[in-house]
Structures are given as C-alpha cells and as structure tokens.
Enzyme design. Sequence first.
Site, short mmCIF file in Angstrom:
data_model
loop_
_atom_site.label_atom_id
_atom_site.label_comp_id
_atom_site.label_asym_id
_atom_site.label_seq_id
_atom_site.Cartn_x
_atom_site.Cartn_y
_atom_site.Cartn_z
N ARG A 1 0.83 -1.19 0.00
CA ARG A 1 0.00 0.00 0.00
C ARG A 1 0.87 1.24 0.00
NH1 ARG A 1 -2.30 1.34 5.03
NH2 ARG A 1 -2.12 -0.87 5.52
N SER B 1 -8.90 0.48 -0.36
CA SER B 1 -9.82 0.24 0.76
C SER B 1 -10.39 1.55 1.29
CB SER B 1 -9.10 -0.55 1.85
OG SER B 1 -9.98 -0.92 2.88
N HIS B 2 -10.15 1.87 2.57
CA HIS B 2 -10.71 3.06 3.19
C HIS B 2 -9.71 4.22 3.22
CE1 HIS B 2 -8.48 0.96 6.30
NE2 HIS B 2 -8.33 2.12 6.89
N LYS C 1 -4.22 -6.32 -2.32
CA LYS C 1 -4.48 -7.43 -1.42
C LYS C 1 -4.31 -8.71 -2.23
CE LYS C 1 -7.71 -4.86 1.50
NZ LYS C 1 -9.08 -4.77 2.07
N ASP D 1 -17.15 0.08 3.78
CA ASP D 1 -15.91 0.81 3.52
C ASP D 1 -15.63 0.80 2.01
OD1 ASP D 1 -14.98 -1.83 3.16
OD2 ASP D 1 -13.03 -1.37 4.03
N ASP E 1 -13.85 -0.79 -0.15
CA ASP E 1 -13.84 -2.01 -0.98
C ASP E 1 -14.83 -3.05 -0.48
OD1 ASP E 1 -12.28 -2.59 1.29
OD2 ASP E 1 -10.98 -3.96 0.20
N ASP F 1 -15.26 -4.77 2.32
CA ASP F 1 -14.97 -5.92 3.17
C ASP F 1 -15.20 -5.60 4.64
OD1 ASP F 1 -12.74 -4.36 3.71
OD2 ASP F 1 -11.27 -5.87 3.08
N ARG F 2 -15.62 -4.35 4.95
CA ARG F 2 -15.95 -3.97 6.33
C ARG F 2 -17.34 -3.34 6.37
NH1 ARG F 2 -13.45 -0.23 8.87
NH2 ARG F 2 -12.24 0.72 7.18
N HIS G 1 -14.79 -6.07 10.05
CA HIS G 1 -14.53 -7.29 9.28
C HIS G 1 -15.32 -8.43 9.93
CE1 HIS G 1 -11.17 -6.01 6.68
NE2 HIS G 1 -10.73 -5.30 7.71
#
Length: 471
Positions: A18, A106-107, A116, A244, A246, A248-249, A334
């Site tokens: 990242r 992501s966020h 990822k 979020d 992407d 996943d949360r 998550h």
Amino acid sequence: MGEAVKANPAIFREYDVRGVSGRDLTPDVVRALGRALAAYAARKGERRLLVGRDCRTSSPGFRDALVEGMVAAGADVLDVGLVPTPVLYFAHFHFERPAGVMITGSHNPPDHNGFKMLVSKAALHGSEIQELKRMIAEDDYGPAPEAPGRVSEGDAIGPYRARVAGDVKLARTDLRVVVDAGNGMGGPTASALMKDLGLDPTLLYCDLDGTFPNHHPDPSDEHTLEALKRTVVETNADAGIAYDGDADRLGVVCLDGGKPRVLWGDELLILFARAVLRAQPGATVIGEVKCSQRLFDDIAKHGGKAIMWKVGHSLIKAKMRETGAALAGEMSGHIFFAHRYYGYDDAIYSSARLLEILAAAPAGTTLAGLLADVPPAVNTPEIRVECPDETKFDVVARATEALKRRYPDASVVDLDGVRILWAGEGWGLLRASNTQPVLVMRFEAVDQERLEAVRARVELAVTQARLNASA
C-alpha cells in the site's frame, strides 16, 4: 538479471502492499509486483491468477501494469474487472483459481492505492509479503517462463449475487433499509443484491466515484456515518448499512428509542454468533483482542467456544482454518462467515445475514432490542497514540512487564500486545499497530469510575515505558 526496480520498502505492509499513487506506487513498481506475485504463485504450482480492481482513478493504470508483469512471468490472468474485494474472494472459489490480487486502497484517502494478494486461497501476510519485497529488490523472479501468459475477462458479480441470494432467505421483505456505500465499491453490488432479496433500499452515495466526494468510506470512523444516521431517523429505518471503500468492512446504524445508535463490530458479532450457535450448537467463534468482554461471555453463555485472537484479517482467517471456526469478527467491521459461506470477510454478505436475522425476529423487534439483554458496560473507542515504528513494540513490551509486576492478580492475555482484566472492574488493551506508527488502546469497565481507574493504570505504564524506551 536486469536492473532491479527501486520500491519504497515502506509499501510492503503486514497484510498488503500500500502507498501513495504516483509517489510510492508507479507503473514500474506495480509491474514488478505483478511479476513477483506471479512468480511466487508459480512456486506453489499456481499459474492461473485472478485480478480485480476498485474505482480509484489510479486503479485502471495499475491494472494494466500489474497484468503486464504477471503475463511476463507466464501467468494466465482472468480479469474480473470492477468488483468489491469480497467478490474477488468469491471468484477464487467460483472460477477455481486459488491465486490473485485485488487492486484497492480500501478506506484510505483517494490518492492512495494498494494490493491485497492471495495464494492458495489464503491472504499473503507477514514474511510472504516480505519475500515479494526481496524478489523485487534483488530482481530475482526465478526461472524465466517458457512462454508469456495470456489475459481473459470474466463476470464474477452475476454469480456472486446468485450465490448470496440463494443462501440468504428473508422471512419478510418489508424491512426499511438505508445503504451508504460512500461512493465505494459496495454500492452497485449491494443495492442490486438487496433488490434480489426483495427489498427496496434507500440509497446514499451508491454510485462509483474514486474521489469519494461525499465522505470518506470508513464506517469505523463515526464521523462518516452522519448522513446515514440522519436518513435512518428520517425514514424510520429498521437498519442503516455502511460499507468501507472495498466493501470488506461493515458499519450498522439502528434506532434505539428513536435515536440513531451505531452497532460496532463486536455487537454485530454477538447477533451473528447467537444465530450461528442456534444452527450449529457448540461452534467456535473468534473475536480479536479489542472486542468487548461481553462478546466472549455471550458466546460462552450460548454454548459456543470463544477464542480471542490477534488483530488482522489475514491472521483471523488463518486462525479460522486452524480451529474450524464457524464465525469470526473484528471491531473494525470485518466479519468472517464460514457457516454457510467461505470464511472470508464480506461486508455485503454479512449485511444480508444481518437482515435475515432481523426479518426472522418477531414483528416490531429492533436490532437494538435484540441486544437488550447484553449486560451494560462503559467503554472507549479505539484510542490511537503516535509512537515511532522503531520503539512502539519495545514500549508495549516494557508496559506489559510493568503491568504484570504491579497487578499479579489480574488476568493477562499477551498474544497481541497486552489485554489485562481486573475481575469485577474492567479491562484495558495496549498493542502496537502493525500498519502505522501508533500505539492502540481500548478500555471497558462496569461503570465510568472504574473505567477511569483502569485507563489510568495502563496509561501510567505506557508513559513510563516510553520514557525508558527513549532513554
């Protein structure tokens, strides 16, 4: 060997790669990463890789560079296009391709991006990511492939929607639901899925825009939930769902006495664990070290086996495979379902399972009402204190030893930093972030007075440890 690509070593994090687009992440760096990942997967006998990407402005160019590197390493790449991260995870099972990468920030802020990565259907982390770093730094990708790979395209969202809609059954479809995707990847897929389930959700910021013009897509930050809270009140909604960047949360807002209430990850996990334990008595459920003690007590009360584990989605998934856990979750939102699902973190699927629980409850029941029997507690949000990477782990180690010496009768869990429990009072957590130069603390107690006492004990140990570490 040719000339090695110079990559900022700081981009190789514990759970992903990242950095800032154009500064840390350039086409050359991303191309080298694709080549390294494909070569690493080839060592495992995996030459068929998946690629997905989010809606950030830098993601299309990174997709091209990444795929170019993969193909140069001999990989057969299936590009599933613009997808939420959990849809990329689903695609590994659907297309029977156990290796791949999701391009997503992501966020994180719009000018950031990341990767990822999975091999053998397991998220790369720790030493595995450091091996990719070494390969790039040393220009060491192993034997050259006999021939370059190839690229094809496939649809994963259609099969994903069919899979989830075939699994989740709502006892009634008159639920009032608000969805706020923050212009991230969850919007189109989640809104379409809810309509597949027979719902008619109110949508906030569900169109894709990688500049995130309305608010930052991070439901663990309560400031990002203001529009969702307001709309839940205005529409008298049964549930407000936030994702979020992407997807996943998960974040959830409900009404409690007419006022908006945020349900945090450990509270959601209580609801999910109760449902799973009704269907699978005695199941194992994992929560990370920041979760409320009420979660672990509630799992045990309902006949489950509760395991406290380290923070981090890669570490949680590995522990689930090791223990055969049916469910796991983190404070950050998550949620990992192995019960009826694949064991990865999927906020869209988790939100559907939450609505399934609510729809099955007696008419008039609220999400807050489903948690009414959970004992009250006073707690803090996650507290983050800046501390240099060079000293943060030393500070935690010194503070841990001091707390053990001062409070020998307290119960100590030191699998990820230190979580110290004073029976009948409360607990405090101290750990070093794996991804940022910060110390993370959280506190919970039976009342405010005891909360302040618990917090003071831990913070004193931290202050003294920081002085000793810098001496």
